[in-house]
Every structure is written in structure tokens, then in C-alpha cells.
Scaffold this motif. Structure first.
Motif, PDB file in Angstrom:
ATOM      1  N   ASP C 298       6.545  -4.747  -2.437  1.00  0.00           N
ATOM      2  CA  ASP C 298       7.869  -4.517  -3.033  1.00  0.00           C
ATOM      3  C   ASP C 298       8.953  -4.639  -1.972  1.00  0.00           C
ATOM      4  O   ASP C 298       9.979  -5.305  -2.180  1.00  0.00           O
ATOM      5  CB  ASP C 298       7.954  -3.094  -3.624  1.00  0.00           C
ATOM      6  CG  ASP C 298       7.064  -2.919  -4.829  1.00  0.00           C
ATOM      7  OD1 ASP C 298       6.826  -1.759  -5.223  1.00  0.00           O
ATOM      8  OD2 ASP C 298       6.600  -3.938  -5.374  1.00  0.00           O
ATOM      9  N   ASN C 299       8.722  -3.970  -0.839  1.00  0.00           N
ATOM     10  CA  ASN C 299       9.723  -3.969   0.231  1.00  0.00           C
ATOM     11  C   ASN C 299       9.971  -5.379   0.758  1.00  0.00           C
ATOM     12  O   ASN C 299      11.102  -5.764   1.024  1.00  0.00           O
ATOM     13  CB  ASN C 299       9.273  -3.074   1.402  1.00  0.00           C
ATOM     14  CG  ASN C 299       9.204  -1.614   1.021  1.00  0.00           C
ATOM     15  OD1 ASN C 299       9.719  -1.212  -0.028  1.00  0.00           O
ATOM     16  ND2 ASN C 299       8.567  -0.804   1.851  1.00  0.00           N
ATOM     17  N   GLU C 300       8.886  -6.126   0.910  1.00  0.00           N
ATOM     18  CA  GLU C 300       9.018  -7.474   1.455  1.00  0.00           C
ATOM     19  C   GLU C 300       9.798  -8.373   0.502  1.00  0.00           C
ATOM     20  O   GLU C 300      10.636  -9.175   0.926  1.00  0.00           O
ATOM     21  CB  GLU C 300       7.620  -8.045   1.735  1.00  0.00           C
ATOM     22  CG  GLU C 300       7.593  -9.393   2.410  1.00  0.00           C
ATOM     23  CD  GLU C 300       8.179  -9.398   3.806  1.00  0.00           C
ATOM     24  OE1 GLU C 300       8.294  -8.313   4.402  1.00  0.00           O
ATOM     25  OE2 GLU C 300       8.549 -10.491   4.279  1.00  0.00           O
ATOM     26  N   ILE C 301       9.535  -8.248  -0.772  1.00  0.00           N
ATOM     27  CA  ILE C 301      10.273  -9.045  -1.770  1.00  0.00           C
ATOM     28  C   ILE C 301      11.754  -8.692  -1.729  1.00  0.00           C
ATOM     29  O   ILE C 301      12.618  -9.584  -1.748  1.00  0.00           O
ATOM     30  CB  ILE C 301       9.678  -8.838  -3.178  1.00  0.00           C
ATOM     31  CG1 ILE C 301       8.277  -9.464  -3.243  1.00  0.00           C
ATOM     32  CG2 ILE C 301      10.582  -9.450  -4.243  1.00  0.00           C
ATOM     33  CD1 ILE C 301       7.509  -9.115  -4.503  1.00  0.00           C
ATOM     34  N   ASP C 302      12.042  -7.405  -1.648  1.00  0.00           N
ATOM     35  CA  ASP C 302      13.451  -6.986  -1.555  1.00  0.00           C
ATOM     36  C   ASP C 302      14.090  -7.548  -0.292  1.00  0.00           C
ATOM     37  O   ASP C 302      15.218  -8.053  -0.319  1.00  0.00           O
ATOM     38  CB  ASP C 302      13.560  -5.450  -1.515  1.00  0.00           C
ATOM     39  CG  ASP C 302      13.257  -4.833  -2.858  1.00  0.00           C
ATOM     40  OD1 ASP C 302      12.989  -3.607  -2.906  1.00  0.00           O
ATOM     41  OD2 ASP C 302      13.292  -5.569  -3.873  1.00  0.00           O
ATOM     42  N   SER C 303      13.352  -7.441   0.800  1.00  0.00           N
ATOM     43  CA  SER C 303      13.894  -7.914   2.077  1.00  0.00           C
ATOM     44  C   SER C 303      14.180  -9.411   2.025  1.00  0.00           C
ATOM     45  O   SER C 303      15.215  -9.887   2.515  1.00  0.00           O
ATOM     46  CB  SER C 303      12.894  -7.597   3.187  1.00  0.00           C
ATOM     47  OG  SER C 303      13.201  -8.326   4.340  1.00  0.00           O
ATOM     48  N   GLY C 305      14.931 -11.078  -0.553  1.00  0.00           N
ATOM     49  CA  GLY C 305      16.140 -11.234  -1.373  1.00  0.00           C
ATOM     50  C   GLY C 305      17.396 -11.110  -0.522  1.00  0.00           C
ATOM     51  O   GLY C 305      18.323 -11.929  -0.619  1.00  0.00           O
ATOM     52  N   SER C 306      17.416 -10.098   0.328  1.00  0.00           N
ATOM     53  CA  SER C 306      18.588  -9.904   1.203  1.00  0.00           C
ATOM     54  C   SER C 306      18.732 -11.049   2.183  1.00  0.00           C
ATOM     55  O   SER C 306      19.844 -11.529   2.436  1.00  0.00           O
ATOM     56  CB  SER C 306      18.461  -8.605   1.995  1.00  0.00           C
ATOM     57  OG  SER C 306      18.174  -7.539   1.143  1.00  0.00           O
ATOM     58  N   ARG C 339       9.394 -15.885  -1.210  1.00  0.00           N
ATOM     59  CA  ARG C 339       9.706 -14.888  -2.233  1.00  0.00           C
ATOM     60  C   ARG C 339       9.016 -15.234  -3.549  1.00  0.00           C
ATOM     61  O   ARG C 339       8.498 -14.367  -4.252  1.00  0.00           O
ATOM     62  CB  ARG C 339      11.211 -14.754  -2.447  1.00  0.00           C
ATOM     63  CG  ARG C 339      11.511 -13.636  -3.486  1.00  0.00           C
ATOM     64  CD  ARG C 339      12.965 -13.387  -3.669  1.00  0.00           C
ATOM     65  NE  ARG C 339      13.677 -14.564  -4.135  1.00  0.00           N
ATOM     66  CZ  ARG C 339      14.958 -14.570  -4.473  1.00  0.00           C
ATOM     67  NH1 ARG C 339      15.661 -13.447  -4.404  1.00  0.00           N
ATOM     68  NH2 ARG C 339      15.539 -15.675  -4.870  1.00  0.00           N
ATOM     69  N   THR C 343       6.354 -12.833  -5.261  1.00  0.00           N
ATOM     70  CA  THR C 343       6.668 -12.354  -6.616  1.00  0.00           C
ATOM     71  C   THR C 343       5.543 -12.716  -7.576  1.00  0.00           C
ATOM     72  O   THR C 343       5.166 -11.916  -8.443  1.00  0.00           O
ATOM     73  CB  THR C 343       8.002 -12.937  -7.102  1.00  0.00           C
ATOM     74  OG1 THR C 343       8.998 -12.697  -6.117  1.00  0.00           O
ATOM     75  CG2 THR C 343       8.430 -12.320  -8.418  1.00  0.00           C
TER      76      THR C 343
END
Lengths: 229, 123, 613
Positions: C298-303, C305-306, C339, C343
């Protein structure tokens, strides 16, 4: 005189790998043309795309169980896929559908399902002109397993597998991949509740299994499923 | 309710604690020495056999004896000596050092004064 | 570094190593009596508050308690987990290879071969006497038996001898056998050296960054003891970090002991606050790894995204014609691909409500044990929990396998294997692991001809199998490694050089497993299985040693047809290619599904070898 091992014999590839790669590279010059041909070989033309295959496959399943006297009904259906590989590499443009129908475990343990149905299907599929490509059994101390496979001219295979469970697996062979949106729902054979917990096709219908879909296959379900449900 | 101004001590009981501490210190040291010796003895053939384990094992055994078991013994001995002092006279921990033990309680534990001198960090 | 020769390994007293391990454990038990006494007789006894009450008294009791706590931790972490466990693991590993030598060396001697060279790369060569015997056409009995002729009795004339030996390749046969013994010897020595070096590292690293001891009473005690207490609170984190970074030297078994020694609160804190130190670590139980890995995902996907947003913003400010723009564009595409891959992985294994998805006919949850986007990417996903399963099947995929593929064909195959295991053994639980834990070659030419991908992944696969053993609840599972194409080279390389703690090895469509004999794999030959006629034949093989389906390799095969032999031993391209007609060799409209390969693989995985045909 102590003999040395000498130069690598042609009878085996030499070690270390460096020397082997050198030797192999020379040999590859000859091999390459054979291999290149093969690697550039096109996949065979399939009769169906993935999306087109489900209808005839489901029809084949329903038709087969219609021929089974005393058929107790299936417990589960799953739509699964396997990769098509060539030279050890999976080809992402193709897939192999396997539609798996499983009997319930108690039914799977009866002689009717394990033996008599094998004989019945052998006769039935032969009479339909399918080629029987596998017909074997293995006996162990706890049980005897069996495999009966018929292949049709359109490439669809029917595998009656007798293991711990007994199942009917319908295979498509390698077919070109279709987008999930092109795949239409077909109600299961064998008395399984469409869209119920034992109808394992939901991965193909992310919006939900359309049980009221009109594309329910137009084959008949015998009445005697009622007591199996 | 215990507070800064509560003070109560049974010196005999404190001295018994000191005895136990010194006993434990001695026994632990002795067991560590014998374990390290057994360890070194087993490491010998492993070294002779060209293993990487042999030398590493020997060093591990010594390290254990000196630093870990030895460290524990040092703590226990140091605590015992400080307590021995406290049983005779109140000394703030910041003011304590092994010379204090020698002068205030050394006579009570004659075999400690010299035997463990080298173990005291501030001598 | 280990410098054991084969003679030294053969003569090593492994029992003495084990005995020393026992001695340390007995020692530890005795020492715990001492700390128990410290608490009971001193802290709660003579020095209890009823006998001594003051600030000083409290401080002294605390000091004694800290010393006891520290010594008990040391007895557990150092004397037991490091020293004793290292001794037990080394004894077991070295004994195993010693047993291999005890089988192999007599065979080498019987054939009159010589062992020459350095202990890290022995050669097994024909002796001078053997050369002579072959040259003078008086080969030894074993060689005659192997080529299938009667032994010349010394009185036969030259013409008779020539006729007898016509078409028989004495040298070739002898050299081939010497080569197999060489592979076997090198593998046993490699594994022994590896185990030796691992053991030494575990002991050496122990001394590198040890925990602090409490300060003694004296000047500055108050400050020192505060520092000490702070250090104690960071100890678990420091240990976890070193383990995750691979600098601790601990084996998965040792990691498991360390993990089990933590409190529930400490374990939970690690999972929540430092999932990166938990998710990928072999030796930590699967459930905790799964929770941590999903958080990491989850964290990696969010990261990502940023990072994508930032990169897009940067692109807006650049000249579209510039090189800088091209570079940034490429980077942006890579980020987007990563990503997308992650995902896809997430949705493959997770329901919309965030709970784990289940797979297959046995409704087993997915467990995520690792992932990476670097190179071709890595993904380690299990269907079912290996810690509780009766059987564990680890599928090691081959060429072009990638993180993206982990949610496509690779996972399809994994699910099929899981379904087949359940189908053929409804009464036991099987966990099926997709192990893409190495950087797989991207192409057949040139990458899959190179052994380096397998060599680089060997440590990881060894560690993975040791982890399975370390975290198993109850009895050890029946562990099978199933390699496919280059995955077989990966499995074979790990098994030969480092050792894998597996019960069965299954090789499907193998271009070679890095050694020429099943004996070199460190697994009972009866439990080494090969099949070529599964989905396809490797047209370019064998390039990584003798194809395991060939009879000389040993082990078992479950091909339905006989393996295709080349016209000359070295014309390997012919072997596979002869009479090849269709694109996917046997799995096609002519022959239907390869039922025996499917069922045989499942029989092996579920311990039903009696049914394999």
C-alpha cells in the motif's frame, strides 16, 4: 607417466562455464538457423478466441453429463486459465481455458462416478467421433485414479479426471486472449446454482455475475437434479 | 508510602545479600571459564580441519567469557561491594568507587580486596 | 573462509559439534538458576523492601534486576540462539555432506579416478592407470559393464578386440562418469563450505554490534543508566534492522528464535511501525510477513503516486525538445509501469474491503511474502499458509518472468497447481507458493543461456527454504520445489551450490539444472523428478548441463514419450527439435492436456509418489 585429462572431449561439454559458453557459441552458429526458424514459427490458428470458446465448451460439458445415467449433479464449477508457453517462455497473447466441474467429495468416492461414468463417457465420446487420446489408470493402496481424455476436431478437449475428487475438465487448447469485457456469462451445467457460492466465475464479471443474463445456454437440465441440490 | 525521607535497613539482611552476590559472581565466573575451556577444546579439531567455524567458535567462546559472563560478574561484584559499603555507612552512588569499598568494608571481605582489584574499573 | 578439503570433511567429527551445542544449552540452563537465585534470594529476599527501604535500596534492586535481565537476554540471544543453534545447524549441514562423501568417494576410487585441484574446485580425472588400461584395450570391469561389452580376457587378438570395441566409446563414457562425480563432489564441497562460512558469520556478527551492559555504580552513574535504558528501548529495532538488511549473519532458524523471544507488543510494534523489517524476512512467521508486506505494498503504491505527480509537474517545466525531457519521460513511464504492476498485484490478492482474497477450489487465502520492482521485478505470493500446511509446493518460474507476469500467467499456473494438489489430495492442506524471488532472464538469447541469474538467486532460494522450515508449526511439511524452464536452472543451482532444504525437486521443461547428475543436488535421487513433455520442450537446450530427463542424469522422469535423443551427444539442438511440428509441442489440439504431467506433479507435491507413472 601420468596422463593428463587433456583437451575437452567432444563427448561432453567442458567446465568451467566460460569454456562451455565458448564451445556452445560455436555450435550455436549451426543451431541458430534451426532455432530461429522455430522461434519465428507462428502459433497455430485457433478455431475460437477466448471469448468464443466458452459457449462450445460449456455445451460440451452439459452434453456429456446428459449422457450419464444416475448423474448426481456437480458441486462446483470454476473458470480457470493456464498460460501457453513456447521454449519455456509464456506467450501473453494466448491462454488456455480450463472449465472445471467437480463432484462433491462423497459422490467422488462412489464406484458409479469413479468407474461407471468413465466407461459411459468412453462409449459416448467415441460414438460422437471424438478422438480418445488418454485412457489410463493407476492403482494404489488407497484408491485407483483414472484419466479419460477426448479431443474434438475444433480443439476442445474433455478430461474426465478421477483423483481424490472426480471432475470433468473442459479445455480450449491455446486460444488468443480476449478482453474480460468480451466474455459473456453462461449458466453452469450439472445443477450448480448460477451465480451462487459454487459458481466460481466472478473474476470474469467484476460487476457481478449476471444471473438473469439471457445468454444462458440453451441446453436442457434433466429434472433429476432436484434431489442433488 | 516510600519516599525520599524513608530510610530503613536491616544490616544483617543486607550483608546476607552481599554474600549471595559474591557467591553468584564467583560461580558464574567459574562456570564461564569451564564452558570457554570446553569450547576451545572442541574448536581445536575444527581449526585443524580447515573450517571457518573453528576460529570463529574459539573467539566466540572467549568473547562470551570475558565480555558477557564477565560483564555480568563485574556488575554483580560491583553491586555487592557497593551494598557492603551501604551496610556500614551511607555513600552516594556518584561518590562511590572501589577505593571506598576497600577503606570502608575491605576488612570484612579480605579475599576480595586484592583478588578482585583488577576487575574494578577505577583502580 | 572455509578451507576444508574433502578428506577433512570426510573425517570431521560432527557428533562432537553437536555435543558442544548440547553443552552450551546445559550451561545456559545452569546459568538461569543463578539469575533466578539473584531475583528470589536477593531482590525478593534478603534485599527486599522490608529489609532495606530507601532511594538507594530501590536503585540497587533495579540495578540487580537490570543485570539479571541483561544476562538472561545474553544467555538467550548469544549463548543459545547464536552459539548453540549455530553449532546444531552446522553439525547437521556438515553431516549431510559428509554422508554424501561417504557414498561418493568409494565410487571414485573404484573407478580409478583421481581427485585433483583446489578444495573449492576439485577435478575428477581419469588416473594414469585408467588411461593406460583404455589405451591398451584392457578396460576395467566397471567400464565394460557401463558400455555393455564383455571384459577382454587378455588372450584375445587385436582384431577380436577391435571388433569388440568398435562403436564403443570407452573414453567418452569414462569421462562422462568422471564429470558426474566431479559435479557431485564440487556440489557437496560447495554446500559444506557454504554451511561452514554461514556458521562462522553467525558467530562473528554476534560480536560486531553487541548490546550494551548496564553501567556499574560509580561516578556519573545516573546519566549512564539513563543512556543505558534508552539503548535498551532501541535494541529490538536495531536487531530487526540488522536482520532485514542482512548484516546480522543469522540463519532463518535463528531469526525465528529471536522473533519468538520478543513480546507480543514488540512484535506488533515492528509489524506496524517497521513493516520493511518484517515483510521480506525469512524466519518470521508467514502471517506477520503477510500483514507487513501488504502494508508495504500500500505504502509503495502511494509513494509511486506522489513520485509520478512530482515527475509530471517537473515535465511541465521542461523544454519538450530537450534531452532532459526525454530522460524524465522515460523515468515517468517506468514509475507508471511500476505502479501498474504493483496495483495489479494488490488487486490480485486483496478484496475491495481490504481483506485477503482467497484462491482456488480449496478457498485458500493469498499470503504476500515479498515484492520488488527492481530489474524484472520480484513477487513471492503463497496460496494457503505454508506454516500450517501439510505440503508446500514452491513454483520457481523461468525466462521473461516478471512482476507484471505475477498477476498473469504465473499466477494462473500457481492456481492450477494449487487446485490440482487439492483435487488429488482433498484431505491434506497444500500451500502453493509462486516464488519469483530472483531476477529472471528477460530473453532466451542471450540472457537465458547465462547462468548468472541462477547464481545470483541461489542464496535467496536457500534462505526461503530454510525459512519455511523455521516457521513451520508442528511437523515439517512435505516441501517440493517445482522449476519451470530457467526456473529449473535456478532450483538446480541453489540445490547444488548452497543446498535447499526440500524433500522433492521437480523439473519441468528444463534447459539443464547446472549439474550433470541428480546426485549433485543434495536431495535423495528418488525425489528428483523431471518432465519435458509438459507444456513445451526447450528448443535451445540443454545449455546448463545434461538435461535432467536424460537417463545418465539419474533421478526419475515422468515424460509420457521417451526423451528425444540427438544423433551425436553434442548436437543438442537436434534432440529437442526432431519431429517437432507444433508451436506448443504436446499441449495442443492433437493430444489434449498432458494429464500425466498434471497428476504426477500433484502426486509428488502431496506425497503420493506411489501413484506416479
Amino acid at each position: 607417466m601420468k596422463a593428463s585429462r587433456g583437451r575437452p572431449e567432444p563427448g561432453r561439454l567442458a567446465r568451467p562455464l566460460g569454456a562451455a559458453v565458448a564451445a556452445v557459441t560455436v555450435l550455436f552458429a549451426t543451431a541458430c538457423s534451426n532455432l530461429k526458424e522455430d522461434m519465428e514459427a507462428a502459433p497455430p490458428e485457433a478455431e475460437y478466441t477466448q471469448a468464443e470458446a466458452y459457449v462450445p465448451m460449456e455445451a460440451a460439458a452439459a452434453e456429456s453429463v446428459a449422457a450419464l445415467e444416475g448423474f448426481p449433479g456437480f458441486e462446483k464449477r470454476s473458470w480457470t486459465e493456464m498460460p501457453c508457453s513456447h521454449n519455456g517462455v509464456d506467450d501473453p497473447d494466448y491462454t488456455k481455458i480450463e472449465i472445471r466441474y467437480l463432484f462433491a467429495l462423497p459422490d467422488s468416492e462412489t464406484d458409479l462416478v469413479r468407474e461407471q461414468f468413465v466407461d459411459a463417457l468412453r462409449d459416448h465420446w467415441t460414438a460422437l467421433g471424438y478422438r480418445i487420446t488418454t485412457d489410463d489408470s493407476v492403482e494404489d493402496t488407497d484408491r485407483t485414479d483414472r484419466n479419460l481424455v477426448a479431443v474434438r476436431d475444433d480443439g476442445i478437449s474433455l478430461w474426465y479426471a478421477v483423483g481424490g475428487y472426480v471432475g470433468l475438465f473442459i479445455g480450449s487448447g491455446c486460444v488468443p486472449v480476449s478482453d474480460t469485457s468480451e466474455i459473456e456469462y453462461i449458466a453452469p451445467a450439472g445443477g450448480i446454482e448460477p451465480g451462487g457460492p459454487n459458481d466460481r466465475v466472478s473474476d470474469y464479471f467484476p460487476g457481478g455475475i449476471p444471473v438473469t443474463h439471457e445468454a444462458v445456454a440453451p441446453f436442457e437440465s434433466p429434472d433429476h437434479y432436484d434431489d442433488a441440490l | 508510602m516510600a519516599g525520599a525521607d524513608v530510610f530503613a535497613m536491616d544490616p544483617d539482611e543486607v550483608r546476607k545479600s552481599v554474600e549471595v552476590l559474591f557467591e553468584i559472581e564467583g560461580e558464574v565466573r567459574q562456570h564461564a571459564e569451564s564452558m570457554a575451556a570446553q569450547n576451545a577444546e572442541s574448536a581445536g579439531p575444527l581449526k585443524d580441519a580447515g573450517t571457518a567455524l573453528g576460529p570463529a567458535l574459539e573467539e566466540a567462546g572467549e568473547w562470551w567469557r570475558i565480555h558477557r559472563a564477565g560483564g555480568f560478574c563485574g556488575l554483580v561484584g560491583n553491586t555487592g561491594e557497593y551494598l557492603a559499603v551501604c551496610a556500614e555507612e551511607a555513600v552516594e552512588v556518584d561518590d562511590y568507587h572501589s577505593g571506598v569499598f576497600a577503606s570502608i568494608a575491605g576488612d570484612l571481605y579480605p579475599d576480595r580486596s586484592n583478588a578482585n582489584a583488577s576487575a574494578r574499573p577505577d583502580w | 573462509m572455509s578451507e576444508m578439503t574433502w578428506q577433512q570433511l570426510r573425517d570431521l567429527d560432527c557428533g562432537a559439534i553437536r555435543t558442544l551445542g548440547d553443552a552450551w544449552k546445559t550451561y545456559v540452563d545452569g546459568q538461569l538458576d543463578q539469575t533466578e537465585r539473584l531475583r528470589a534470594d536477593v531482590v525478593d529476599g534478603h534485599l527486599s523492601v522490608e529489609h532495606y527501604e530507601s532511594d538507594t535500596a530501590t536503585m540497587v534492586r533495579d540495578q540487580i534486576t537490570m543485570a539479571a535481565d541483561r544476562y538472561e537476554d545474553d544467555l538467550s540471544d548469544y549463548a543459545t540462539t547464536r552459539i548453540a543453534t549455530t553449532l546444531f545447524e552446522a553439525a547437521e549441514a556438515l553431516q549431510k555432506e559428509q554422508d554424501e562423501l561417504k557414498e561418493l568417494i568409494p565410487l571414485i576410487e573404484q573407478c580409478d579416478f583421481d581427485i585433483e585441484g583446489d578444495e573449492h574446485e576439485y577435478d575428477v580425472n581419469l588416473s594414469g592407470d585408467l588411461h593406460q588400461a583404455i589405451l591398451t584395450l584392457s578396460p576395467p570391469q566397471w567400464l565394460c559393464d557401463k558400455v555393455g561389452i564383455a571384459k577382454p580376457d587378455g588372450f584375445w587378438d587385436r582384431d577380436t578386440l577391435k571388433a569388440l570395441l568398435n562403436g564403443v566409446d570407452l573414453y567418452g563414457t569414462a569421462i562422462e562418469l568422471a564429470g558426474q562425480y566431479q559435479d557431485w563432489l564440487r556440489a557437496a564441497m560447495s554446500r559444506a563450505h557454504d554451511a561452514d562460512d554461514d556458521a562462522a558469520a553467525a558467530l562473528k556478527e554476534m560480536r560486531e554490534n553487541p548490546t550494551e551492559l548496564p553501567p556499574q555504580f560509580g561516578a556519573m552513574y545516573d546519566d549512564l543508566v539513563d543512556d543505558y535504558k534508552e539503548g535498551v528501548s532501541e535494541e529490538v529495532a536495531n536487531e530487526a534492522r540488522a536482520i532485514a538488511e542482512g548484516t546480522s549473519g543469522m540463519s532463518p532458524e535463528q531469526v525465528n528464535q529471536w522473533w519468538e523471544g520478543l513480546s507480543d507488543a514488540e512484535r506488533e510494534a515492528l509489524v506496524e511501525e517497521h513493516p520493511e523489517w518484517v515483510g521480506p524476512v525469512d524466519g518470521i512467521p508467514v502471517e506477520s510477513r503477510d500483514t507487513a508486506s501488504r502494508t508495504l505494498l500500500d505504502n509503495e503504491i502511494d509513494s509511486l503516486g506522489s513520485q509520478i505527480a512530482a515527475k509530471e509537474q517537473a515535465l511541465n517545466g521542461m523544454d519538450p525538445e530537450s534531452e532532459e525531457y526525454e530522460q524524465a519521460r522515460t523515468e515517468l513511464d517506468d514509475l507508471k509501469q511500476d505502479r501498474q504492476d504493483l496495483t495489479s498485484l494488490q488487486s490480485e490478492i486483496t478484496e475491495d474491503d481490504g481483506t485477503p482474497k482467497t484462491a482456488g477450489e480449496a478457498d485458500q487465502p493469498y499470503y504476500l511474502l515479498g515484492f520488488d520492482t527492481e530489474g524484472s521485478g520480484r513477487a513471492i505470493v503463497s496460496i494457503g499458509n505454508p506454516d500450517t500446511a501439510d505440503n508446500v509446493n514452491t513454483y520457481v518460474p523461468g525466462t521473461t518472468s516478471s512482476l507484471g507476469g505475477a498477476t498473469g500467467g504465473l499466477m494462473d499456473r500457481t492456481r492450477t497447481m494449487a487446485d490440482d494438489a487439492h483435487f488429488y489430495d482433498p484431505h491434506s492442506a497444500t500451500a502453493t507458493v509462486l516464488w519469483l524471488g530472483y531476477d529472471a532472464p528477460d530473453t532466451i538469447f542471450p540472457e537465458a543461456i547465462d547462468s548468472k541469474w541462477a547464481e545470483e538467486g541461489a542464496d535467496e532460494l536457500e534462505s526461503f527454504t530454510q525459512g519455511i522450515r523455521a516457521t513451520a508449526e508442528g511437523e515439517p511439511s512435505n516441501l517440493t520445489l517445482t522449476g519451470h524452464s530457467y526456473g529449473t536452472t535456478m532450483v538446480g543451482t541453489a540445490a547444488a551450490t548452497e543446498g535447499v532444504d526440500a524433500d522433492n525437486l521437480t523439473f519441468i521443461a528444463s534447459p539443464g539444472v547446472s549439474v550433470d547428475t541428480a546426485s549433485a543436488l543434495g536431495v535423495d535421487e528418488d525425489n528428483v523428478w523431471s518432465s519435458t513433455n509438459d507444456e513445451d520442450i526447450i528448443q535451445y537446450g540443454p545449455v546448463h548441463g545434461t538435461a535432467p530427463v536424460n537417463e545418465e542424469f539419474g533421478g526419475n522422469t515422468f515424460t509420457s514419450d521417451s526423451p528425444r535423443e540427438p544423433s551425436e551427444p553434442w548436437k543438442f539442438w537436434e534432440g529437442a527439435g526432431k519431429n517437432h511440428s507444433s508451436y506448443w509441442d504436446t499441449e495442443d489440439r492433437e493430444t489434449g492436456p498432458n494429464t500425466s504431467s498434471r497428476s504426477n506433479q500433484a502426486y509428488i507435491v502431496t506425497g503420493q509418489e506411489g501413484k506416479v507413472q
